[in-house]
Write an enzyme that holds these catalytic residues in place. Structure first.
Site, mmCIF file in Angstrom:
data_model
loop_
_atom_site.group_PDB
_atom_site.id
_atom_site.type_symbol
_atom_site.label_atom_id
_atom_site.label_comp_id
_atom_site.label_asym_id
_atom_site.label_seq_id
_atom_site.Cartn_x
_atom_site.Cartn_y
_atom_site.Cartn_z
ATOM 1 N N TYR A 143 1.329 -1.069 -0.237
ATOM 2 C CA TYR A 143 -0.116 -0.006 0.159
ATOM 3 C C TYR A 143 0.803 0.964 -0.238
ATOM 4 O O TYR A 143 0.292 2.655 -0.612
ATOM 5 C CB TYR A 143 -0.919 -0.002 0.836
ATOM 6 C CG TYR A 143 -2.599 -0.860 1.470
ATOM 7 C CD1 TYR A 143 -2.022 -2.140 0.966
ATOM 8 C CD2 TYR A 143 -3.042 -0.022 1.771
ATOM 9 C CE1 TYR A 143 -3.457 -3.087 0.956
ATOM 10 C CE2 TYR A 143 -4.915 -0.737 1.186
ATOM 11 C CZ TYR A 143 -4.889 -2.105 1.339
ATOM 12 O OH TYR A 143 -5.477 -3.123 0.667
ATOM 13 N N LYS A 192 3.411 -14.875 3.220
ATOM 14 C CA LYS A 192 3.274 -16.009 0.952
ATOM 15 C C LYS A 192 4.637 -16.493 1.537
ATOM 16 O O LYS A 192 5.819 -15.806 0.618
ATOM 17 C CB LYS A 192 3.127 -15.149 0.174
ATOM 18 C CG LYS A 192 3.188 -15.750 -1.342
ATOM 19 C CD LYS A 192 1.690 -17.266 -0.835
ATOM 20 C CE LYS A 192 2.047 -18.052 -2.389
ATOM 21 N NZ LYS A 192 1.176 -19.005 -2.338
ATOM 22 N N ASP A 224 -2.698 -18.608 0.940
ATOM 23 C CA ASP A 224 -3.880 -19.250 0.213
ATOM 24 C C ASP A 224 -4.637 -20.335 0.960
ATOM 25 O O ASP A 224 -5.558 -20.013 1.176
ATOM 26 C CB ASP A 224 -3.279 -19.788 -1.338
ATOM 27 C CG ASP A 224 -2.341 -20.168 -1.017
ATOM 28 O OD1 ASP A 224 -1.170 -20.831 -0.018
ATOM 29 O OD2 ASP A 224 -1.422 -20.661 -1.963
ATOM 30 N N ASP A 248 -6.319 -7.072 4.894
ATOM 31 C CA ASP A 248 -7.594 -6.189 3.651
ATOM 32 C C ASP A 248 -8.323 -7.184 3.149
ATOM 33 O O ASP A 248 -9.440 -6.945 3.723
ATOM 34 C CB ASP A 248 -6.850 -5.524 2.150
ATOM 35 C CG ASP A 248 -7.693 -5.013 2.158
ATOM 36 O OD1 ASP A 248 -8.626 -4.084 2.568
ATOM 37 O OD2 ASP A 248 -7.644 -5.151 0.721
ATOM 38 N N ASP A 252 -11.944 -9.055 4.894
ATOM 39 C CA ASP A 252 -13.280 -9.099 4.894
ATOM 40 C C ASP A 252 -14.098 -10.485 4.626
ATOM 41 O O ASP A 252 -15.377 -11.096 4.411
ATOM 42 C CB ASP A 252 -13.500 -8.420 3.187
ATOM 43 C CG ASP A 252 -13.300 -7.103 2.666
ATOM 44 O OD1 ASP A 252 -13.551 -6.485 4.158
ATOM 45 O OD2 ASP A 252 -14.067 -6.825 1.340
HETATM 46 C C1 IPM Z 1 -10.064 -1.602 4.163
HETATM 47 C C2 IPM Z 1 -10.430 -0.736 2.576
HETATM 48 C C3 IPM Z 1 -9.291 -0.034 2.466
HETATM 49 C C4 IPM Z 1 -7.855 -0.800 2.419
HETATM 50 C C5 IPM Z 1 -9.745 1.142 0.990
HETATM 51 C C6 IPM Z 1 -10.716 2.247 1.111
HETATM 52 C C7 IPM Z 1 -8.396 1.866 0.659
HETATM 53 O O1 IPM Z 1 -10.560 -1.538 2.302
HETATM 54 O O2 IPM Z 1 -10.007 -0.479 4.689
HETATM 55 O O3 IPM Z 1 -10.037 -2.512 4.591
HETATM 56 O O4 IPM Z 1 -8.108 -1.550 1.450
HETATM 57 O O5 IPM Z 1 -7.262 -0.993 3.445
HETATM 58 MG MG MG Z 2 -10.866 -3.971 2.613
#
Ligand code: IPM
Ligand code: MG
Length: 359
Positions: A143, A192, A224, A248, A252
């Protein structure tokens, strides 16, 4: 009476609606436990681009730096999709994380009993509930690495770089071990290392740090495999520590298996007590301004703020208990609605939670 200054970066889409409810809940906490919360509203993201031409105005960062803590809603939306990369709304988030030195991101994935049906996995896989804490590195890796365009083998190419220093890995690993000590002392470090040099340094550094925490059981997992294990047997996880990008993605995934992406909070911390607290969901422009968004993630983020930045554990618990109570009483925003439950909007959900606190 204790007094706390909170910068509110409500942002775009549903951001202002959900943070509005979190503010309402904090005010109730202030009333009940005799604290004073001062809120200063500042802009970042798409709304700041519209007003100031910049996704992260200096003043916003300055106000955040001077506050005791930051509460963030969400940033971004299709309106700003064509803004150049360096000034996109998302960049404001990265600028806040970097500018405030928030290198540790705590993302709990907890399943609420009342919502067990919303879990997309077979009931036997998640029986007894889920409680995973993802500790994501937040100010390093790909990032923030070197990036750009250059001439490559096939003509012009774009590149981004994953880089980690030992210092960066050490400080996140230390925090992850500390978190593990407060929980079930089971830490999985995800990398990884079969491919990436930066992952090999990551793994070596985590192993060295583990000597300081003999009580914590540490294991390593390739990313993975971790993605697969999260749906195969999520209950094996207690604390996961991983890099910015892997965190990240895995957070999710973990949130989805709890069935409640609209319910999960997060905390971003640095070396001091200042933190930034935000729901893990996005700005959901499709439902913005319609009183449909679930404010629970924002409200639980406020609870994390009380706990991690202000050390107000009792007050944080009061919020968490109120949320559980309201879910058990059957109140549901559209994202978690099911048959026989009580449908409510953003504002009503905020109100029933605030009222549950005052009881
Ligand atoms: C998160 C989001 C952010 C990230 C984006 C919006 C930059 O997906 O906070 O998980 O990737 O960190
Ligand atoms: Mg995210």
């Amino acid at each position: 009476m204790a007094e706390f200054n909170i910068a509110v970066v409500a942002g775009d889409g549903i951001g202002p609606e959900v943070t509005g409810e979190a503010v309402k809940v904090l005010e109730k906490i202030g009333e009940k436990f005799n604290h004073k919360f001062n809120f200063t509203y500042v802009k970042a993201g798409g709304c700041a681009i519209d007003e100031f031409g910049k996704c992260l105005p200096e003043e916003t960062l300055e106000v955040c730096k001077k506050s005791d803590s930051v509460m963030l809603g969400a940033v971004g939306g299709p309106k700003w999709d064509n803004v150049e990369g360096a000034n996109r709304p998302e960049k404001a988030l990265l600028g806040l994380r970097e500018g405030l030195g928030l290198f540790t991101n705590l993302r709990p994935a907890t399943m609420h009993k009342a919502l067990a049906d919303a879990c997309p996995l077979k009931p036997e896989i998640v029986e007894g509930g889920l409680d995973i804490m993802i500790v994501r590195e937040l100010t390093g890796g790909i990032y923030f690495g070197d990036r750009g365009y250059r001439q490559g083998k096939y003509g012009e190419e774009a590149y981004d770089t994953e880089a980690y220093s030992e210092t960066e890995v050490k400080r996140i690993a230390k925090n992850a071990f500390e978190v593990a000590m407060q929980r079930n002392k089971n830490l999985v470090s995800v990398d990884k290392a079969n491919v990436l040099e930066s992952s090999r340094l990551w793994r070596k550094t985590v192993d060295e740090m583990s000597k300081d925490y003999p009580e914590v059981k540490v294991s390593h997992m390739y990313v993975d495999n971790a993605a697969m294990q999260l749906v195969r047997n999520p209950k094996q996880f207690d604390v996961i520590v991983t890099s910015n990008m892997f965190g990240d993605i895995l957070s999710d995934e973990a949130s989805m298996i709890t069935g409640s992406i609209g319910l999960l909070p997060s905390a971003s911390m640095g070396a001091g007590t200042l933190g930034m607290y935000e729901p893990i969901h996005g700005s959901a422009p499709d439902i913005a301004g319609q009183n449909k968004a679930n404010p629970i993630a924002a409200i639980l983020s406020a609870a994390m703020m009380l706990k991690y930045s202000f050390k107000l554990d009792k007050e944080a618990e009061a919020i968490e208990n109120a949320v559980t109570e309201v879910l058990e009483a059957g109140y549901r925003t559209p994202d978690i609605m099911s048959e026989g439950m009580k449908a409510v909007g953003t504002i009503e959900m905020g109100e029933v939670i605030a009222n549950a606190i005052m009881k």
